[in-house]
Design a protein around this motif. Structure first.
Motif, PDB file in Angstrom:
ATOM      1  N   UNK A  80       0.828  -1.213   0.000  1.00 45.77           N
ATOM      2  CA  UNK A  80       0.000   0.000   0.000  1.00 45.77           C
ATOM      3  C   UNK A  80       0.861   1.262   0.000  1.00 45.77           C
ATOM      4  N   UNK A  81       1.928   1.271   0.824  1.00 48.13           N
ATOM      5  CA  UNK A  81       2.756   2.479   0.890  1.00 48.13           C
ATOM      6  C   UNK A  81       3.480   2.721  -0.429  1.00 48.13           C
ATOM      7  N   UNK A  82       3.883   1.654  -1.102  1.00 51.89           N
ATOM      8  CA  UNK A  82       4.541   1.821  -2.398  1.00 51.89           C
ATOM      9  C   UNK A  82       3.559   2.284  -3.464  1.00 51.89           C
ATOM     10  N   UNK A  83       2.327   1.772  -3.425  1.00 51.37           N
ATOM     11  CA  UNK A  83       1.311   2.223  -4.378  1.00 51.37           C
ATOM     12  C   UNK A  83       0.964   3.686  -4.142  1.00 51.37           C
ATOM     13  N   UNK A  84       0.891   4.084  -2.875  1.00 47.98           N
ATOM     14  CA  UNK A  84       0.630   5.490  -2.562  1.00 47.98           C
ATOM     15  C   UNK A  84       1.768   6.376  -3.070  1.00 47.98           C
ATOM     16  N   UNK A  85       2.979   5.885  -2.973  1.00 44.65           N
ATOM     17  CA  UNK A  85       4.129   6.643  -3.483  1.00 44.65           C
ATOM     18  C   UNK A  85       4.044   6.808  -4.993  1.00 44.65           C
TER      19      UNK A  85
END
Length: 469
Positions: free
Chosen positions: A304-309
């Protein structure tokens, strides 16, 4: 600029007399691809080096490679090759991933094995001064001989326990004593030394390379929080005991990357290599993720954090695309449209000072990125209506300055055959002419053709822009 000094436990004003900054960061042990947790240190302190240079300092930055180590020897045996071949392989792979992450090469990237003479000289000095002793061919540093031992980790020496990388052995005088030199074992690489052949311990290599490339006292030593004890504590002890002066004025330590509330590490088996993560999310998303929290804070790694990035980066890229295309289309660059536009642009340009203010406050990349997004918001507001070329060029210049500094500029897209920028612009011009002639069928054909090639057109008051899907 104020930086949090791990040695004193507080923020301090960072100053240098000669406008030159001498920085050292602990590099990787090159027996494998590095993981995202390792990358945090590499990206953050690359960014600190970039920021010092942006602020006008001359930076000498040293990041070493540990190329002789128990893990190196084990990997060489597993791959039925030599330790030097393993080092060569993974140093090459390091530079591939580092380049992908936007990490500049250091001023110097020394290897431990290139500095054996310097290591031996320091060890001999420590023996001569009574801070080290030979035991069965090994050489150990006597931790209790250095009165400042424990000052970085803020622990009394009597309360300290052996760290994970300190081998407790019957041949040591004290459990806290650590190896400067390891006696030769059959099948291992070795070098000749006055006390017998063998190889250097882990901690001593950094002291030797700091002294050789930066001098006895440096301005900043940085690394991951896990290195504070015992590695950095031992560096201080052996360096200050040898040279009799302060080793580093500032110590900066970045927080862990966690996976399910556990530190990412190879020993726990919960790590993700940068190479694998980049294949799924891209190097740019990883860099953004690593810079989007304050360097001292722990951060959680997840899909999720990588997709948000990735989504956040796309907002930057869209703004950049619009500015780039408008910059080429608007001819009046000598004056603002009106006073209202001038006020809006002046407000946007003020974000540069705000950016410097937050970055000067303990190197706050998280707030620095937030300022860039505030700038993007105001840029979008200005260019959404009719605007002058002067406004576009000034906004584009500041945007480009800040995202380039942060290493977040949109990567250059490789040309796709005939559809390079000139070909796309020619089709946009043809479509505009078709619409003017009310040939909407042809205009729609051009839009669909570009869409089929991953190029999306957007009609604005300032003309037609495009972006890649």
């Amino acid at each position: 600029m104020r930086l949090f000094n791990s040695l004193t436990g507080k923020k301090e004003e960072f100053t240098v007399n000669d406008n030159k900054v001498r920085m050292y960061a602990c590099g990787p042990t090159v027996y494998n691809y590095f993981h995202v947790g390792n990358a945090r240190c590499f990206v953050l302190f690359d960014m600190l080096r970039r920021y010092f240079e942006y602020r006008g300092y001359e930076v000498t930055f040293v990041q070493n490679f540990t190329d002789i180590d128990d893990k190196m020897i084990k990997r060489a045996a597993e791959e039925n090759t030599t330790v030097s071949a393993v080092a060569d392989k993974y140093i090459k792979e390091y530079f591939i991933d580092a380049k992908g992450l936007g990490v500049k090469p250091a001023s110097f990237h020394p290897r431990a094995t290139e500095n054996i003479d310097e290591i031996i000289n320091i060890i001999q000095t420590l023996i001569d001064k009574g801070h080290a002793y030979v035991s069965n061919g090994d050489v150990y540093f006597s931790a209790r001989s250095f009165c400042g031992y424990g000052k970085l980790s803020k622990t009394d020496i009597d309360d300290l326990e052996s760290g994970a990388r300190i081998d407790v052995s019957e041949i040591k005088k004290d459990p806290l004593d650590f190896a400067l030199w390891k006696a030769y074992k059959e099948g291992e690489p070795f070098w000749e030394a006055p006390w017998g052949k063998g190889r250097p311990g882990w901690h001593i290599e950094c002291s030797a390379m700091v002294n050789k490339y930066l001098g006895k006292t440096i301005d900043i030593h940085c690394g991951g929080a896990d290195l504070s004890f015992p590695h950095h504590e031992n560096e201080i002890a052996q360096s200050e005991a040898c040279f009799g002066c302060e080793f580093s004025r500032f110590w900066l330590h970045n927080g862990y990357i966690n996976v399910n509330n556990q530190k990412m590490s190879k020993s726990l088996g919960n790590f993700f290599t940068v190479r694998d993560a980049a294949a799924e999310y891209g190097y740019d998303a990883i860099r953004f993720f690593l810079l989007s929290a304050h360097y001292k804070s722990p951060v959680n790694y997840s899909a999720d954090t990588l997709e948000q990035s990735k989504s956040a980066l796309q907002r930057l890229y869209n703004c950049e695309d619009n500015l780039k295309q408008l910059s080429g289309n608007l001819s009046d660059v000598s004056a603002y449209l009106d006073e209202d536009e001038e006020v809006k642009v002046s407000k946007a340009l003020a974000y540069k000072e705000k950016f410097i203010e937050v970055m000067d406050d303990d190197f706050n990349t998280a707030d620095g990125i937030s300022v860039i997004f505030e700038l993007v918001r105001d840029i979008n507001a200005v260019i959404s209506g009719k605007c002058s070329g002067k406004a576009v060029n000034e906004l584009y210049s500041l945007y480009n300055e800040l995202v380039t500094l942060m290493g977040l500029k949109k990567p250059e897209k490789e040309s796709s055959g005939a559809l390079d920028d000139d070909a796309i612009k020619a089709l946009i011009d043809e479509r505009a002419a078709a619409k003017k002639e009310k040939n909407y069928k042809r205009a729609d054909e051009i839009r669909e053709y570009l869409k089929s090639n991953g190029i999306i057109l957007e009609d604005t008051k300032n003309g037609t822009t495009y972006k890649y899907e």
